[in-house]
Design a protein around this motif. Structure first.
Motif, PDB file in Angstrom:
ATOM      1  N   ASP A  88      21.974  22.464 -21.508  1.00 50.75           N
ATOM      2  CA  ASP A  88      21.153  22.693 -20.330  1.00 50.75           C
ATOM      3  C   ASP A  88      22.009  22.410 -19.090  1.00 50.75           C
ATOM      4  O   ASP A  88      23.212  22.144 -19.193  1.00 50.75           O
ATOM      5  CB  ASP A  88      19.865  21.854 -20.355  1.00 50.75           C
ATOM      6  N   ALA A  89      21.393  22.452 -17.909  1.00 47.20           N
ATOM      7  CA  ALA A  89      22.167  22.304 -16.672  1.00 47.20           C
ATOM      8  C   ALA A  89      22.894  20.961 -16.616  1.00 47.20           C
ATOM      9  O   ALA A  89      24.062  20.882 -16.217  1.00 47.20           O
ATOM     10  CB  ALA A  89      21.248  22.462 -15.462  1.00 47.20           C
ATOM     11  N   PHE A  90      22.219  19.877 -17.023  1.00 45.55           N
ATOM     12  CA  PHE A  90      22.829  18.557 -16.900  1.00 45.55           C
ATOM     13  C   PHE A  90      23.838  18.280 -18.015  1.00 45.55           C
ATOM     14  O   PHE A  90      24.913  17.733 -17.760  1.00 45.55           O
ATOM     15  CB  PHE A  90      21.751  17.464 -16.891  1.00 45.55           C
ATOM     16  N   PHE A 117      22.673  20.552 -27.377  1.00 50.23           N
ATOM     17  CA  PHE A 117      22.801  19.235 -26.744  1.00 50.23           C
ATOM     18  C   PHE A 117      22.030  19.297 -25.431  1.00 50.23           C
ATOM     19  O   PHE A 117      22.445  19.961 -24.484  1.00 50.23           O
ATOM     20  CB  PHE A 117      24.267  18.896 -26.516  1.00 50.23           C
ATOM     21  N   LEU A 118      20.871  18.604 -25.396  1.00 55.63           N
ATOM     22  CA  LEU A 118      19.904  18.797 -24.320  1.00 55.63           C
ATOM     23  C   LEU A 118      19.297  17.483 -23.863  1.00 55.63           C
ATOM     24  O   LEU A 118      19.246  16.514 -24.625  1.00 55.63           O
ATOM     25  CB  LEU A 118      18.770  19.716 -24.799  1.00 55.63           C
ATOM     26  N   ARG A 119      18.815  17.486 -22.622  1.00 60.28           N
ATOM     27  CA  ARG A 119      18.016  16.353 -22.159  1.00 60.28           C
ATOM     28  C   ARG A 119      16.631  16.448 -22.817  1.00 60.28           C
ATOM     29  O   ARG A 119      16.109  17.552 -23.033  1.00 60.28           O
ATOM     30  CB  ARG A 119      17.854  16.345 -20.633  1.00 60.28           C
ATOM     31  N   PRO A 120      15.993  15.307 -23.099  1.00 64.50           N
ATOM     32  CA  PRO A 120      14.695  15.322 -23.785  1.00 64.50           C
ATOM     33  C   PRO A 120      13.531  15.568 -22.822  1.00 64.50           C
ATOM     34  O   PRO A 120      12.712  14.689 -22.549  1.00 64.50           O
ATOM     35  CB  PRO A 120      14.620  13.912 -24.391  1.00 64.50           C
ATOM     36  N   ILE A 139      29.518   5.142 -13.513  1.00 70.10           N
ATOM     37  CA  ILE A 139      28.561   6.090 -14.079  1.00 70.10           C
ATOM     38  C   ILE A 139      27.644   6.600 -12.976  1.00 70.10           C
ATOM     39  O   ILE A 139      27.179   5.826 -12.135  1.00 70.10           O
ATOM     40  CB  ILE A 139      27.712   5.404 -15.171  1.00 70.10           C
ATOM     41  N   SER A 140      27.376   7.896 -13.002  1.00 69.49           N
ATOM     42  CA  SER A 140      26.432   8.490 -12.052  1.00 69.49           C
ATOM     43  C   SER A 140      25.381   9.291 -12.806  1.00 69.49           C
ATOM     44  O   SER A 140      25.681   9.934 -13.815  1.00 69.49           O
ATOM     45  CB  SER A 140      27.172   9.409 -11.073  1.00 69.49           C
ATOM     46  N   LEU A 141      24.156   9.266 -12.292  1.00 71.76           N
ATOM     47  CA  LEU A 141      23.103  10.116 -12.854  1.00 71.76           C
ATOM     48  C   LEU A 141      23.050  11.463 -12.137  1.00 71.76           C
ATOM     49  O   LEU A 141      22.292  12.346 -12.530  1.00 71.76           O
ATOM     50  CB  LEU A 141      21.734   9.431 -12.743  1.00 71.76           C
ATOM     51  N   ASN A 142      23.861  11.591 -11.083  1.00 69.44           N
ATOM     52  CA  ASN A 142      23.892  12.828 -10.287  1.00 69.44           C
ATOM     53  C   ASN A 142      22.497  13.229  -9.843  1.00 69.44           C
ATOM     54  O   ASN A 142      22.103  14.398  -9.906  1.00 69.44           O
ATOM     55  CB  ASN A 142      24.551  13.961 -11.075  1.00 69.44           C
TER      56      ASN A 142
END
Length: 575
Positions: free
Chosen positions: A29-31, A85-88, A151-154
């Motif tokens: 996905d995008a992230f 591989f994706l964010r939930p 670390i960044s969460l952007n």
């Protein structure tokens, strides 16, 4: 604790899974695309039988980033396996349901970057009518590892989230809060750390809420039960230090971000003078670029010397490999063996020379050495009459750019917020060309982080004698960027030093759990700063870690990584 190695290990395990051997497609996905591009090179992915990297939300692919296909759609891939591989998130679950309803691949191996709710898992399982999903895992890489200890969460626009905490407006930012909370949970899970103590910034309702929510999750979820050394989780809020994001920067990584922008390890040089097309967008990655890794915390003067050495080394190698020296077959073979390395080194040298050249140009055009010197004085010393006089000169100067005049005005307002001279400063800013909407940021920043809102550490901790601040050398060459431009110490460093000495007061940073004695010094500290961190703080944390090997290690994380532009943009969005 190494954020980059941790994430690289996750990516490696995902694409080399025994159950997914053979030609495969990596769906992101995008992230998670950003995560992969930040930590893993294109060549290493292609070497693991990955035919194509694509976005799950795209029916076709644009493959230049991580693909060995030139212009391919996902039509003839029915024989391949898909690794997802994706964010939930609900959106990604919906996309998976759509994918499984009309499958394009022979198998699906699904990895989520955080904790997946049982409801979404059930939804995916019920949609797998063809029994194509072979495995589902949670790999907790729900963040961007920028440095080993950064670390960044952007995640942007989180300053408004921190301000609204504890008010009726908090629900407007609940999605941002959940994203930050999930990111912090993933950091703990990926590093396999269960905090022995959780502390938070007492001046921040947001920090308190996040610390409580993380504690509740740790207590209620067996996932967090790790055996580890004494580890403190420290939840902070940007509001306690509004000065650091406003300052000019002089270390390589921080300077590039401040003047050019460093996003997802990419720097845009398009439009810069004397920059070729192949250098309009370049990558600065500590995992792929040895020179950048070694010099990312070097100051401007040290950087100039390092690039000169890099250039001389390249020139000496090309001289020995000159085609005119090829007299024998063996010489030719040696030349061809070295050619790929020389070509790669040529691009790397050109890249750093181009970046350095543009930084030097901007420093000169914007009079940044003069401006930065005054910024440091405003941040570190207290002498209103001298500062007011110099500020008036800067605001009237045609050589000082509008954004720099704004930053100087804001730094003066934060230092002397109760001064009767603020109205005069606003008037002079207007005469100097600063627009009314930007001048209004002076009131905004005092409302956001004035002395009645922030904690006591900004000007009250670690200040030095004024005379020591005023003693400095004036240097204008590249080699002259000395400590006069690095006097400022972020509040974060004072806080970490207090923890190291066992002297961080409970009044300013209360405990949620793990109340210890004043003498308890942790071996590890994980810092999360809601509202964003800066590369200056990252450089100081890295220096702290190098000076305390075997004693205490710090991981710095935050909602995003600010430069002055992004910080001011978020301030503009405040009511």
């Amino acid at each position: 604790m190494d954020a980059i190695k941790t994430t690289q290990n996750y990516i490696e395990r995902i694409i080399t899974s025994e159950k997914a051997r053979g030609m495969k497609v990596l769906l992101l996905d995008a992230f998670t695309t950003q995560i992969v591009s930040c930590t893993t090179s294109q060549s290493s992915i292609l070497a693991k039988e990955v035919y194509l990297v694509s976005r799950l939300d795209s029916a076709t692919t644009n493959p230049p980033e991580h693909s060995n296909a030139s212009s391919t759609s996902l039509k003839n891939t029915g024989h391949m396996k898909a690794i997802c591989f994706l964010r939930p998130t609900e959106i990604n679950a919906g996309l998976l349901v759509k994918e499984l309803t009309r499958p394009r691949f022979s198998e699906y191996h699904i990895y989520f970057s955080g904790i997946l709710s049982s409801g979404l898992l059930r939804l995916i399982a019920e949609s797998d009518e063809h029994d194509l999903v072979k495995q589902v895992h949670e790999f907790y890489a729900d963040y961007l590892p920028i440095n080993e200890d950064l670390i960044s969460l952007n995640c942007r626009n989180t300053i408004a989230m921190t301000v609204s905490a504890g008010t009726a407006w908090a629900r407007d930012h609940s999605h941002l809060y959940q994203r930050n909370l999930q990111g912090l949970e993933a950091i703990l899970l990926s590093l396999k750390r269960q905090p022995t103590a959780i502390r938070y910034q007492g001046s921040s309702a947001l920090a308190q809420q996040m610390a409580r929510d993380v504690h509740e999750r740790i207590v209620s979820d067996q996932l967090f039960h790790f055996r580890n050394k004494s580890c403190v989780l420290l939840v902070l809020d940007r509001v306690d230090d509004p000065v650091t994001p406003l300052l000019s920067q002089w270390t390589y990584q921080a300077m590039v971000h401040e003047l050019l922008g460093l996003n997802n390890n990419r720097v845009m040089l398009k439009g810069a003078p004397n920059v070729g097309k192949d250098l309009e967008e370049v990558v600065l990655s500590s995992t792929e670029d040895e020179f950048f890794r070694k010099n990312r915390f070097s100051n401007f003067g040290e950087l100039g010397e390092a690039i000169q050495s890099l250039l001389k080394d390249y020139q000496s190698k090309t001289k020995t490999a000159n085609a005119s020296n090829l007299n024998t077959i063996e010489d030719m073979q040696n030349f061809m063996d070295k050619f790929p390395e020389l070509r790669s080194q040529s691009h790397n040298v050109s890249k750093h020379v181009a970046i350095m050249g543009e930084l030097a140009r901007l420093v000169e055009v914007c009079c940044l050495m003069d401006v930065s010197q005054f910024e440091q004085e405003l941040a570190c010393a207290d002498d209103q009459s001298i500062h007011l006089r110099e500020l008036m000169d800067k605001l009237a100067s045609p050589h000082v750019k509008i954004p720099d005049k704004l930053r100087l005005g804001l730094l003066f307002a934060l230092r002397y917020e109760h001064s009767s001279n603020l109205h005069r400063v606003k008037s002079e800013m207007k005469k100097g060309g600063v627009s009314d909407d930007l001048i209004d940021l002076m009131d905004t920043i005092l409302k956001y982080a004035g002395s009645r809102v922030r904690g006591p550490g900004l000007y009250g901790v670690g200040t030095k004698d004024i005379m020591s601040k005023m003693t400095k050398s004036f240097m204008t060459s590249v080699q002259g960027v000395e400590n006069v431009y690095a006097q400022h110490h972020p509040v974060l460093i004072d806080t970490l030093q207090a923890i190291q000495k066992g002297k961080l007061k409970q009044e300013s940073h209360p405990f949620i759990m793990g109340r210890g004695t004043a003498d308890d010094v942790p071996s590890e500290v994980i810092v999360f700063m809601a509202g964003g961190v800066t590369y200056e703080e990252a450089a100081k944390v890295s220096e702290f870690n190098r000076n305390n090997i075997g004693k205490m290690r710090v991981i710095l994380s935050g909602s995003t990584i600010h430069n002055s532009t992004s910080f001011l943009e978020e301030l503009k969005g405040l009511p």
